[in-house]
Motif scaffolding. Structure first.
Motif, PDB file in Angstrom:
ATOM      1  N   LEU A 267       0.834  -1.199   0.000  1.00 26.03           N
ATOM      2  CA  LEU A 267       0.000   0.000   0.000  1.00 26.03           C
ATOM      3  C   LEU A 267       0.872   1.254   0.000  1.00 26.03           C
ATOM      4  O   LEU A 267       1.953   1.269   0.590  1.00 26.03           O
ATOM      5  CB  LEU A 267      -0.912   0.004   1.228  1.00 26.03           C
ATOM      6  N   ARG A 268       0.375   2.306  -0.639  1.00 28.28           N
ATOM      7  CA  ARG A 268       1.111   3.567  -0.712  1.00 28.28           C
ATOM      8  C   ARG A 268       0.674   4.480   0.441  1.00 28.28           C
ATOM      9  O   ARG A 268      -0.344   5.146   0.366  1.00 28.28           O
ATOM     10  CB  ARG A 268       0.856   4.243  -2.062  1.00 28.28           C
ATOM     11  N   ASN A 269       1.484   4.473   1.483  1.00 32.80           N
ATOM     12  CA  ASN A 269       1.221   5.282   2.678  1.00 32.80           C
ATOM     13  C   ASN A 269      -0.245   5.182   3.122  1.00 32.80           C
ATOM     14  O   ASN A 269      -1.017   6.133   3.027  1.00 32.80           O
ATOM     15  CB  ASN A 269       1.584   6.740   2.439  1.00 32.80           C
ATOM     16  N   PRO A 270      -0.660   4.020   3.609  1.00 36.01           N
ATOM     17  CA  PRO A 270      -2.063   3.863   4.049  1.00 36.01           C
ATOM     18  C   PRO A 270      -2.321   4.728   5.280  1.00 36.01           C
ATOM     19  O   PRO A 270      -1.707   4.536   6.326  1.00 36.01           O
ATOM     20  CB  PRO A 270      -2.150   2.374   4.376  1.00 36.01           C
ATOM     21  N   VAL A 271      -3.242   5.680   5.169  1.00 38.59           N
ATOM     22  CA  VAL A 271      -3.484   6.635   6.247  1.00 38.59           C
ATOM     23  C   VAL A 271      -4.627   6.226   7.163  1.00 38.59           C
ATOM     24  O   VAL A 271      -4.748   6.737   8.275  1.00 38.59           O
ATOM     25  CB  VAL A 271      -3.770   8.041   5.685  1.00 38.59           C
TER      26      VAL A 271
END
Length: 815
Positions: free
Chosen positions: A194-198
């Motif tokens: 995941l791309r920087n899961p916030v």
């Protein structure tokens, strides 16, 4: 100023506990929901629920019946002790079933003294406990040979030493603390790449789906089986302002599902935007799910609720959540830069500004002024001309990740409290409980102290978490678990309900031994971005190895207490079905060990499981006894052998003992050696594909031949029907007779089973009476009577079975 803040206190270091309780199913022990009838010594904590306890009891009484028929000494107490070790909290250690790579025992490890006593009194029961020929043969030999096979290398875990070791039993079932006072927990990887899961959240619609948002603006749907849907739920990447810069705080930051999402399909989002390539804002919007696909949002349904100008690129806040009052809470940052330099008092202390605040609005209606929301009538500053009516609390710096406490599962204590992590400037990070009208100090104060602009830049950044209210790890209930973004440290706060004060409990990853369960890891990525809670209340956190919105290193981890789990079946959920229109990507763990590694970790930066996620338990199905009507050989008819060099009666192989006491298996036949070798329970009955095909073909051929015989073989008791109508009538008549006969037999079987159970109960009662009277003559007379009754019942059962088979053959013939 009114403040509600958790007080942190360091724990006094405690002695390390070496205990590693583990069951035969590779899981931690538990406390059964109800008391156990048979293995009562493990009803407070162990590895058996009521179903398993009953299964062991049935096997035990079957063996007792066989012993009575054979005229053996009953050996009841020791037999029960040995069989009940499946329920021990250390069952995996007792049976050498800690992993699938070691030979699994069919008898628990017995300490030498106890083993000698067991061999002297109970060696005749070994053949009922195991099919292993080696164990059966050695049980008839000398005691040293037998006990050397059932011994354990680690004497702390053999029975009954395992009950006496203080290190193993002092903290049994409690969360284990290491010498530094850290609670040792383990993790399971549930999502990756995941791309920087916030954030990760559920929709509260009983589907148990999880929605994971990336900082770049994508929201993905994850199903209960861990798979991810190919199409994103939401794609806001074209609208969201974000960059690949390291640590950029702008992007897709918040999301919340309406409490009645299942009915209205409404949800709300919080993200950064840029207007005319210059002015930056944060936007809160309402959207709806597609009317055609429950896993996709309607891209044209966005309705802007609120926009707030951002004077700097950092401190953007970003939390959205619904309280149990049905209102939407919005958490904004102070506007950015350092020290809140905006205006005389800064944004946070200025109640006319929306930055640095906790806002509370009602989204289920509109306002006459044209706003797409209403102001709740109990908001604290509703009539204050020097405050915005949306303000619920103020004096916050940059609250990053808040949560609503769902309350204790039983007492509901704490239900509705809102916990927030507020990022500090230089020295202090805060965990705050949000209350109406609360002033949380910034910028006048940082934590409990006055803020000093001359202090060094901060090197920590708190990430707010959740109060654990799940089911799977009962020990964690009531702990507020949170972390630090910069250091990767995970912590916990424990509340003193008497004083209302909170004290810190550090949380550490368990060592290799503590986390030696399938699919578990004991390391995680350093940068902890967010925490999450699923629909069942289980707790997760999201972390990355490189904090950039574009880096695909984001991973989701789930917490697990390795010392205690809930009873099997208690935490089962029944999610509603999810209609999937597109493709699904199955979950593939990336933080696991490589296939060439088994137990040891590569390094402190490696992310490995001790066992594979898909490993099957090595525990075999309980052995079922084959009851026979023929009298068994009694112990008086067996000629015992006393030397280690004696020839075994059932095999040509022999055992030789060296001076070291080590046993070697010798066999003139390699096939026999392979056949008699001890194998893991989970693998000893597996067949390859060719063997399976060959076996199925033989079974099919056998069925066809039996069918032909049933049709061709003449029936002496019947006349061959002359017409089709006659054959049909006879078929109906025979079928009806067979059906009635089968019903009668089923009724008789149930009746005989009840009689047999009653007989067993009566036998046990009378046996106890015999022991009390100590009359040998009465005891032998009773045993002879028992053998006669059982033989008569067994012969009766065989006759009934023969009658059923004959009638079934007649039906087959008619067909």
């Amino acid at each position: 100023m009114s403040r509600h803040r958790a007080l942190w206190m360091l724990l006094i270091p405690v002695q390390p506990a070496s205990a590693h309780p583990q069951c035969l199913d590779f899981e931690p022990p538990f406390k059964p929901s109800w008391h156990l009838e048979f293995c009562t010594q493990y009803e407070q904590f162990g590895c058996c629920d009521q179903k398993t306890d009953n299964t062991i009891a049935e096997r035990y009484w079957d063996i007792i019946d066989q012993l009575e028929v054979a005229g053996h000494e009953l050996c009841a107490d020791m037999l029960k002790e040995v069989m009940c070790q499946e329920c021990s909290p250390y069952a995996a250690h007792l049976y050498d079933a800690e992993d699938p790579y070691t030979p699994v025992r069919e008898l628990p490890g017995l300490c030498s003294g106890y083993c000698s006593e067991f061999h002297g009194k109970c060696r005749h029961v070994v053949k009922y406990l195991t099919d292993n020929q080696l164990l059966q043969d050695t049980s008839e030999r000398d005691v040293s040979t037998f006990c050397s096979l059932v011994d354990l290398s680690d004497q702390d875990y053999c029975y009954p030493n395992v009950l006496k070791t203080s290190d193993l039993n002092s903290n049994l079932g409690q969360v284990v603390e290491d010498p530094r006072g850290c609670l040792q927990l383990c993790l399971t990887e549930v999502a990756n790449n995941l791309r920087n899961p916030v954030l990760m959240l559920h929709s509260g619609d009983d589907t148990h789906r999880m929605f994971i948002a990336e900082q770049v603006g994508f929201v993905w749907v994850y199903l209960r089986d861990g798979s991810r849907l190919e199409q994103p739920f939401l794609d806001m990447s074209g609208e969201v302002l974000t960059t690949p810069w390291l640590g950029d705080e702008r992007g897709f930051l918040g999301m919340a599902f309406h409490p009645k999402y299942r009915d209205n399909g409404r949800f709300f989002i919080y993200y950064s935007i840029q207007v005319n390539s210059k002015l930056e804002k944060v936007r809160i919007s309402e959207m709806k799910v597609s009317a055609y696909d429950m896993n996709v949002a309607d891209p044209y349904s966005e309705r802007v609720i609120l926009e707030i100008e951002e004077p700097a690129a950092n401190h953007n806040g970003g939390q959205l959540l619904f309280g149990f009052d049905g209102c939407l809470y919005i958490f904004t940052g102070d506007g950015g830069k350092a020290g809140d330099p905006f205006g005389k008092y800064g944004n946070s202390q200025n109640k006319t500004a929306l930055l640095g605040k906790v806002l509370r609005i009602d989204v289920d209606g509109s306002d006459p002024s044209g706003r797409h929301y209403r102001i709740p009538p109990d908001n604290p500053f509703l009539g204050d001309p020097d405050a915005r009516p949306e303000v619920y609390a103020y004096g916050v710096r940059n609250m990053w990740r808040c949560s609503v406490d769902r309350g204790d599962p039983v007492s509901r204590y704490g239900r509705g409290r809102i916990f927030c992590g507020d990022v500090g400037q230089n020295r202090y990070e805060e965990i705050d409980i949000i209350v109406k009208g609360g002033n949380y100090g910034w910028r006048a104060k940082e934590g409990f102290e006055c803020y000093d602009m001359k202090l060094f830049l901060f090197n920590s950044s708190v990430t707010g978490g959740y109060v654990y209210r799940g089911c799977e790890s009962p020990n964690l209930n009531g702990l507020y678990i949170f972390g630090d973004f910069m250091s990767g440290r995970i912590m916990a706060l424990e509340e003193d309900k008497t004083t209302g004060q909170w004290k810190e409990k550090s949380v550490c990853m368990g060592d290799t031994k503590t986390c030696s369960f399938p699919g578990l890891i004991n390391h995680h990525h350093k940068f902890i971005i967010s925490f999450a809670e699923d629909e069942a209340g289980e707790l997760y956190f999201l972390a990355t190895a490189y904090p950039s919105a574009m880096s695909p290193f984001g991973t989701v981890f789930k917490f697990m207490d390795p010392s205690r789990r809930a009873p099997p079946g208690k935490c089962k959920q029944k999610p509603l079905p999810v209609k999937v229109r597109g493709k699904k990507f199955p979950f593939v763990p990336r933080e696991c060990k490589s296939p060439e590694f088994t137990i040891t970790f590569l390094s402190s930066s490696s992310y490995m499981t001790v066992l594979d996620i898909n490993e099957k338990p090595t525990r075999p199905p309980p052995r079922k006894l084959k009851l026979t009507t023929k009298p068994l050989v009694t112990s008086s008819q067996v000629k015992p052998t006393t030397t280690a060099a004696s020839t075994m009666t059932t095999t040509t192989a022999t055992l030789t003992t060296k001076s070291t006491g080590a046993l070697k298996w010798k066999s003139p036949d390699k096939k026999a050696k392979k056949k008699n070798k001890l194998k893991p329970w989970g693998k000893n009955k597996m067949l390859n594909k060719q063997e399976v095909k060959k076996k199925n073909a033989l079974q099919q051929k056998s069925r066809e031949e039996s069918k032909k015989i049933a049709v061709i073989k003449p029936d002496k008791d019947k006349v061959k029907p002359k017409t089709n109508q006659t054959a049909t009538d006879n078929l109906k008549t025979n079928t009806l007779k067979t059906s009635n006969s089968l019903k009668d037999n089923a009724f008789n079987t149930k009746k005989k089973t009840a009689e047999r159970k009653g007989t067993q109960k009566q036998i046990r009662l009378e046996k106890n009476s015999i022991k009390m009277k100590e009359s040998a003559a009465e005891y032998h007379a009773f045993m002879n009577k028992t053998k006669t009754n059982l033989n008569v019942k067994s012969n009766r059962t065989m006759r009934n079975q023969l009658q059923v088979k004959n009638k079934q053959a007649r039906v087959s013939k008619a067909l």
